[in-house]
Write an enzyme that holds these catalytic residues in place. Structure first.
Site, short mmCIF file in Angstrom:
data_model
loop_
_atom_site.label_atom_id
_atom_site.label_comp_id
_atom_site.label_asym_id
_atom_site.label_seq_id
_atom_site.Cartn_x
_atom_site.Cartn_y
_atom_site.Cartn_z
N SER A 101 10.29 22.59 -23.60
CA SER A 101 10.72 22.59 -22.19
C SER A 101 10.66 21.16 -21.68
CB SER A 101 9.79 23.48 -21.35
OG SER A 101 9.77 24.78 -21.86
N LYS A 176 16.27 26.73 -17.97
CA LYS A 176 14.85 26.96 -18.26
C LYS A 176 13.95 26.52 -17.11
CE LYS A 176 10.93 27.44 -20.46
NZ LYS A 176 10.31 28.77 -20.52
N LYS A 245 3.59 21.22 -15.65
CA LYS A 245 4.63 20.32 -16.15
C LYS A 245 6.02 20.85 -15.79
CE LYS A 245 6.39 21.05 -20.02
NZ LYS A 245 6.82 21.31 -21.40
P1 NAD Z 1 1.13 23.84 -27.98
O1 NAD Z 1 0.35 22.76 -27.33
O2 NAD Z 1 0.42 25.08 -28.43
O3 NAD Z 1 1.89 23.24 -29.28
C1 NAD Z 1 2.40 21.95 -29.36
C2 NAD Z 1 2.26 21.47 -30.80
O4 NAD Z 1 2.81 20.15 -30.89
C3 NAD Z 1 0.81 21.37 -31.28
O5 NAD Z 1 0.68 21.98 -32.57
C4 NAD Z 1 0.57 19.87 -31.36
O6 NAD Z 1 -0.39 19.51 -32.35
C5 NAD Z 1 1.95 19.37 -31.71
N1 NAD Z 1 2.16 17.95 -31.40
C6 NAD Z 1 1.79 17.27 -30.29
N2 NAD Z 1 2.15 15.98 -30.39
C7 NAD Z 1 2.76 15.84 -31.60
C8 NAD Z 1 3.36 14.75 -32.28
N3 NAD Z 1 3.39 13.52 -31.74
N4 NAD Z 1 3.88 14.96 -33.51
C9 NAD Z 1 3.85 16.18 -34.09
N5 NAD Z 1 3.29 17.28 -33.48
C10 NAD Z 1 2.76 17.09 -32.25
O7 NAD Z 1 2.32 24.21 -26.99
P2 NAD Z 1 3.22 25.55 -26.93
O8 NAD Z 1 2.59 26.52 -26.00
O9 NAD Z 1 3.57 25.95 -28.32
O10 NAD Z 1 4.51 24.95 -26.17
C11 NAD Z 1 5.45 24.12 -26.82
C12 NAD Z 1 6.64 23.95 -25.91
O11 NAD Z 1 7.22 25.22 -25.61
C13 NAD Z 1 6.31 23.31 -24.55
O12 NAD Z 1 7.34 22.44 -24.17
C14 NAD Z 1 6.20 24.52 -23.61
O13 NAD Z 1 6.46 24.18 -22.26
C15 NAD Z 1 7.26 25.44 -24.20
N6 NAD Z 1 7.06 26.88 -23.96
C16 NAD Z 1 5.83 27.45 -24.10
C17 NAD Z 1 5.68 28.83 -23.88
C18 NAD Z 1 4.32 29.52 -24.04
O14 NAD Z 1 4.22 30.70 -23.65
N7 NAD Z 1 3.31 28.86 -24.59
C19 NAD Z 1 6.79 29.61 -23.53
C20 NAD Z 1 8.04 29.00 -23.43
C21 NAD Z 1 8.16 27.63 -23.65
#
Ligand code: NAD
Length: 301
Positions: A101, A176, A245
């Site tokens: 997102s 989104k 965010k």
């Molecule tokens: P999360 O924090 O669980 O996962 C993010 C992952 O990215 C982690 O495994 C982290 O180690 C990795 N990461 C961070 N920096 C990195 C880098 N420089 N290189 C490689 N890997 C790296 O987050 P999430 O909940 O999975 O959300 C991910 C995205 O999806 C976000 O943008 C969020 O807004 C969106 N989103 C989340 C949800 C939800 O319900 N959690 C729903 C829809 C959309």
């Protein structure tokens, strides 16, 4: 675009959402190369049959298309354009599908920069949470050139079952942030409403049942109250930090478009309050906690 089958797929960002999405890609038979700064999740996927890449650059050298599921735009940008980034390893015809997102203007900027290297770009953010990611039932809002989107549609269908191509690159992100603006405002309102109801001595379960079949209903009410607040369980949902965010993305995008966001700005302060109370990693329904403390109540069933 690479006309190969099966596509070799890369996945960066194997978090709460990315891990089940990546597992679904492997289950569908695509060879998968993964990268994440968290070694534990990489190891878990390698045990399931994925190949580890030490950097986004190395990953890009190994695959045809990469999916990003990262926390925010700053991290997406560093993974794309850093010294060990994707662009450093990508050949012409490579494709990037960013499912994180992020803001539409950010996506337009990085997609233009990628185009200079003859790299295709699609924004494909999702809704449906960890449950939708696990079941392969996400709603996916896609922006990009029609032929590129069509080419990668089968890959997207492994992760979601409601896929909408909504316009040019950045348009998926615009849909989104509008969806998540509503979720954020609705959740803050539901928390306030149930704090009042409980203070007035009403049974939260009865309140839920009635409003669920009345005009005050919403997803925030139907999903978050019974599964999180009533149980006093705020783990493994959609984090307050991420919702904050997303409200910021909506506010910034609206500023660029000169659109007032009165309720969205107010709602963001509710999440700011929760962050100040140390609740940033908890599910968005935890915005009710500061109210519970103030009113000396608990909205539990
Ligand atoms: P999360 O924090 O669980 O996962 C993010 C992952 O990215 C982690 O495994 C982290 O180690 C990795 N990461 C961070 N920096 C990195 C880098 N420089 N290189 C490689 N890997 C790296 O987050 P999430 O909940 O999975 O959300 C991910 C995205 O999806 C976000 O943008 C969020 O807004 C969106 N989103 C989340 C949800 C939800 O319900 N959690 C729903 C829809 C959309």
């Amino acid at each position: 675009m690479k006309e190969v089958f099966p596509l070799k797929v890369g996945f960066i960002g194997i978090g709460a959402m990315g891990k089940p999405m990546a597992k679904n890609i492997m289950s569908a038979g695509y060879p998968l190369v993964v990268n994440d700064v968290n070694d534990a999740v990489v190891q878990e996927l390698v045990a399931d049959g994925a190949i580890r890449a030490e950097s986004p650059r190395e990953l890009a050298q190994e695959v045809d298309v990469v999916i990003l599921m990262l926390p925010n735009g700053a991290i997406v940008e560093s993974v794309l354009f850093g010294e060990q980034g994707i662009i450093a390893g990508a050949k012409p015809g490579f494709a990037i599908i960013d499912m994180s997102s992020v803001s539409p203007t950010f996506t337009e900027k990085v997609a233009n920069a990628a185009a200079a290297y003859q790299v295709d770009y699609i924004d494909a953010p999702v809704s449906g949470g960890v449950k939708g990611a696990t079941n392969g039932t996400l709603t996916i809002m896609v922006g990009g050139e029609a032929d590129v989107v069509k080419h990668y549609q089968p890959l997207l269908e492994v992760m979601g079952n409601k896929i909408y191509h909504v316009g040019k690159v950045g348009a998926g992100d615009a849909v989104k942030i509008i969806n998540n603006l509503l979720l954020g405002v609705n959740m803050a309102a539901v928390a306030e409403a149930f704090a009042l109801g409980t203070k007035l001595g009403l049974d939260p379960q009865v309140l839920l049942e009635i409003i669920n079949v009345s005009s005050g209903s919403s997803y925030a009410l139907a999903a978050k109250m019974p599964n999180f607040v009533f149980k006093g369980q705020f783990e493994q949902g959609f984090a307050i930090d991420l919702q904050y965010k997303d409200l910021e993305l909506a506010i910034q995008t609206a500023k660029e478009a000169k659109v007032p966001m009165i309720l969205t700005n107010l709602a963001q302060q509710v999440y700011e309050q929760a962050r100040a109370a140390g609740l940033g990693r908890e599910d968005i329904s935890a915005v009710i906690k500061p109210l519970e403390e103030l009113l000396k109540i608990q909205v539990r069933v």
